[in-house]
Design a protein around this motif. Structure first.
Motif, mmCIF file in Angstrom:
data_model
loop_
_atom_site.group_PDB
_atom_site.id
_atom_site.type_symbol
_atom_site.label_atom_id
_atom_site.label_comp_id
_atom_site.label_asym_id
_atom_site.label_seq_id
_atom_site.Cartn_x
_atom_site.Cartn_y
_atom_site.Cartn_z
ATOM 1 N N VAL A 1 -28.293 -49.864 -19.715
ATOM 2 C CA VAL A 1 -29.565 -49.327 -19.213
ATOM 3 C C VAL A 1 -30.156 -50.121 -18.053
ATOM 4 O O VAL A 1 -30.457 -49.545 -17.003
ATOM 5 N N PRO A 2 -30.351 -51.449 -18.184
ATOM 6 C CA PRO A 2 -30.990 -52.149 -17.060
ATOM 7 C C PRO A 2 -30.174 -52.092 -15.770
ATOM 8 O O PRO A 2 -30.744 -52.126 -14.674
ATOM 9 N N HIS A 3 -28.871 -51.975 -15.892
ATOM 10 C CA HIS A 3 -28.030 -51.893 -14.696
ATOM 11 C C HIS A 3 -28.160 -50.522 -14.024
ATOM 12 O O HIS A 3 -28.210 -50.437 -12.794
ATOM 13 N N TYR A 4 -28.214 -49.459 -14.822
ATOM 14 C CA TYR A 4 -28.481 -48.131 -14.242
ATOM 15 C C TYR A 4 -29.846 -48.128 -13.550
ATOM 16 O O TYR A 4 -29.981 -47.654 -12.423
ATOM 17 N N GLU A 5 -30.845 -48.642 -14.259
ATOM 18 C CA GLU A 5 -32.199 -48.643 -13.701
ATOM 19 C C GLU A 5 -32.258 -49.414 -12.387
ATOM 20 O O GLU A 5 -32.860 -48.958 -11.410
ATOM 21 N N ARG A 6 -31.619 -50.579 -12.361
ATOM 22 C CA ARG A 6 -31.642 -51.414 -11.152
ATOM 23 C C ARG A 6 -30.869 -50.749 -10.012
ATOM 24 O O ARG A 6 -31.314 -50.779 -8.856
ATOM 25 N N ALA A 7 -29.743 -50.160 -10.326
ATOM 26 C CA ALA A 7 -28.956 -49.477 -9.296
ATOM 27 C C ALA A 7 -29.773 -48.365 -8.642
ATOM 28 O O ALA A 7 -29.777 -48.216 -7.415
ATOM 29 N N ILE A 8 -30.483 -47.598 -9.463
ATOM 30 C CA ILE A 8 -31.310 -46.507 -8.936
ATOM 31 C C ILE A 8 -32.444 -47.073 -8.087
ATOM 32 O O ILE A 8 -32.735 -46.560 -7.005
ATOM 33 N N GLN A 9 -33.070 -48.137 -8.557
ATOM 34 C CA GLN A 9 -34.147 -48.792 -7.795
ATOM 35 C C GLN A 9 -33.666 -49.274 -6.437
ATOM 36 O O GLN A 9 -34.362 -49.129 -5.433
ATOM 37 N N LEU A 10 -32.495 -49.888 -6.414
ATOM 38 C CA LEU A 10 -31.961 -50.475 -5.176
ATOM 39 C C LEU A 10 -31.498 -49.421 -4.186
ATOM 40 O O LEU A 10 -31.465 -49.666 -2.992
ATOM 41 N N GLY A 11 -31.112 -48.244 -4.696
ATOM 42 C CA GLY A 11 -30.681 -47.159 -3.830
ATOM 43 C C GLY A 11 -29.172 -47.038 -3.746
ATOM 44 O O GLY A 11 -28.482 -48.018 -3.482
ATOM 45 N N LEU A 12 -28.695 -45.859 -4.011
ATOM 46 C CA LEU A 12 -27.267 -45.547 -4.008
ATOM 47 C C LEU A 12 -27.014 -44.349 -3.099
ATOM 48 O O LEU A 12 -27.912 -43.536 -2.890
ATOM 49 N N PRO A 13 -25.791 -44.196 -2.614
ATOM 50 C CA PRO A 13 -25.437 -42.961 -1.900
ATOM 51 C C PRO A 13 -25.625 -41.766 -2.841
ATOM 52 O O PRO A 13 -25.542 -41.918 -4.069
ATOM 53 N N ALA A 14 -25.859 -40.602 -2.289
ATOM 54 C CA ALA A 14 -26.231 -39.420 -3.072
ATOM 55 C C ALA A 14 -25.320 -39.148 -4.272
ATOM 56 O O ALA A 14 -25.805 -38.946 -5.387
ATOM 57 N N GLU A 15 -24.010 -39.146 -4.071
ATOM 58 C CA GLU A 15 -23.108 -38.816 -5.184
ATOM 59 C C GLU A 15 -23.211 -39.852 -6.306
ATOM 60 O O GLU A 15 -23.266 -39.503 -7.487
ATOM 61 N N ASP A 16 -23.256 -41.122 -5.941
ATOM 62 C CA ASP A 16 -23.403 -42.168 -6.956
ATOM 63 C C ASP A 16 -24.776 -42.098 -7.617
ATOM 64 O O ASP A 16 -24.894 -42.322 -8.825
ATOM 65 N N LEU A 17 -25.796 -41.791 -6.842
ATOM 66 C CA LEU A 17 -27.143 -41.678 -7.398
ATOM 67 C C LEU A 17 -27.207 -40.558 -8.431
ATOM 68 O O LEU A 17 -27.752 -40.731 -9.523
ATOM 69 N N GLU A 18 -26.626 -39.431 -8.095
ATOM 70 C CA GLU A 18 -26.568 -38.295 -9.029
ATOM 71 C C GLU A 18 -25.886 -38.720 -10.333
ATOM 72 O O GLU A 18 -26.384 -38.449 -11.429
ATOM 73 N N ASN A 19 -24.758 -39.404 -10.218
ATOM 74 C CA ASN A 19 -24.021 -39.852 -11.400
ATOM 75 C C ASN A 19 -24.765 -40.950 -12.157
ATOM 76 O O ASN A 19 -24.681 -41.026 -13.389
ATOM 77 N N ALA A 20 -25.486 -41.802 -11.444
ATOM 78 C CA ALA A 20 -26.262 -42.860 -12.103
ATOM 79 C C ALA A 20 -27.404 -42.244 -12.912
ATOM 80 O O ALA A 20 -27.678 -42.687 -14.036
ATOM 81 N N TYR A 21 -28.049 -41.229 -12.363
ATOM 82 C CA TYR A 21 -29.093 -40.531 -13.126
ATOM 83 C C TYR A 21 -28.496 -39.900 -14.385
ATOM 84 O O TYR A 21 -29.085 -39.973 -15.459
ATOM 85 N N LEU A 22 -27.337 -39.290 -14.245
ATOM 86 C CA LEU A 22 -26.698 -38.685 -15.414
ATOM 87 C C LEU A 22 -26.357 -39.759 -16.446
ATOM 88 O O LEU A 22 -26.623 -39.597 -17.641
ATOM 89 N N GLY A 23 -25.788 -40.852 -15.986
ATOM 90 C CA GLY A 23 -25.443 -41.943 -16.892
ATOM 91 C C GLY A 23 -26.665 -42.515 -17.585
ATOM 92 O O GLY A 23 -26.665 -42.738 -18.806
ATOM 93 N N LEU A 24 -27.726 -42.758 -16.832
ATOM 94 C CA LEU A 24 -28.949 -43.320 -17.412
ATOM 95 C C LEU A 24 -29.580 -42.351 -18.395
ATOM 96 O O LEU A 24 -29.916 -42.733 -19.523
ATOM 97 N N GLY A 25 -29.731 -41.102 -17.999
ATOM 98 C CA GLY A 25 -30.340 -40.118 -18.892
ATOM 99 C C GLY A 25 -29.541 -39.929 -20.161
ATOM 100 O O GLY A 25 -30.085 -39.879 -21.267
ATOM 101 N N SER A 26 -28.228 -39.839 -20.019
ATOM 102 C CA SER A 26 -27.363 -39.670 -21.179
ATOM 103 C C SER A 26 -27.427 -40.892 -22.092
ATOM 104 O O SER A 26 -27.446 -40.771 -23.325
ATOM 105 N N THR A 27 -27.471 -42.066 -21.487
ATOM 106 C CA THR A 27 -27.553 -43.298 -22.273
ATOM 107 C C THR A 27 -28.886 -43.372 -23.011
ATOM 108 O O THR A 27 -28.921 -43.722 -24.198
ATOM 109 N N TYR A 28 -29.980 -43.054 -22.335
ATOM 110 C CA TYR A 28 -31.277 -42.991 -23.028
ATOM 111 C C TYR A 28 -31.181 -42.065 -24.241
ATOM 112 O O TYR A 28 -31.667 -42.375 -25.321
ATOM 113 N N ARG A 29 -30.562 -40.894 -24.037
ATOM 114 C CA ARG A 29 -30.468 -39.921 -25.120
ATOM 115 C C ARG A 29 -29.681 -40.482 -26.298
ATOM 116 O O ARG A 29 -30.096 -40.353 -27.447
#
Length: 157
Positions: A52-80
């Motif tokens: 979780v903290p690594h997904y959150e930090r990656a999103i905060q720092l900024g990722l290219p669109a495709e990675d950002l989309e996948n990071a959101y999916l990973g974070l949301g799924s992990t929260y769930r």
């Protein structure tokens, strides 16, 4: 280094991949992609809380669109999977706003809504996503009906 990481993951060498990412993060903890890759390593090992903290930090720092989309999916799924359903829903809502054509986000969003007891909304989203994305001819034959009923599941005629 990232090519080596991908190879380790493909070979199922998740501990080695994690060790590699730990070394890279030591050198550059503000590298968004490193944070994202570390989250992925933890997920591969079934260590969702650590991801979780690594997904959150990656999103905060900024990722290219495709990675950002996948990071959101990973974070949301992990929260769930951690039972953090409200955070999962919030994450997927943000992601869907940023990536409205990413149908996979809607599927995971519907699962999170289900976990919050929002069964009607979850089914509506899931049915609409199915109707709009399937290539199965038998389902497509009933696309109009599926879409019509998707928000009327509790109605009786």
């Amino acid at each position: 280094m990232l090519e080596q990481l991908r190879k380790l993951r493909e070979e199922g060498k998740y501990e080695e991949a994690k060790s590699l990412m730990e070394r890279l993060l030591e050198k550059d903890p503000e590298q968004a992609n490193y944070q994202y890759q570390m989250a992925w390593c933890y997920d591969n090992l079934g260590l969702e809380k650590e991801a979780v903290p690594h997904y959150e930090r990656a999103i905060q720092l900024g990722l290219p669109a495709e990675d950002l989309e996948n990071a959101y999916l990973g974070l949301g799924s992990t929260y769930r999977t951690l039972g953090r359903y409200k955070e999962a829903v919030d994450t997927f809502e943000t992601a869907i706003t940023k990536f409205p054509k990413a149908e996979q986000l809607k599927v995971f969003y519907s699962m999170s809504l289900y976990n919050l007891g929002k069964h009607h909304q979850a089914m509506e989203i899931l049915l609409q996503t199915l109707a709009h994305t399937t290539s199965d001819e038998a389902v497509l034959k009933y696309k109009k009906a599926i879409l019509f009923y998707s928000d009327k599941l509790d109605e009786v005629w």
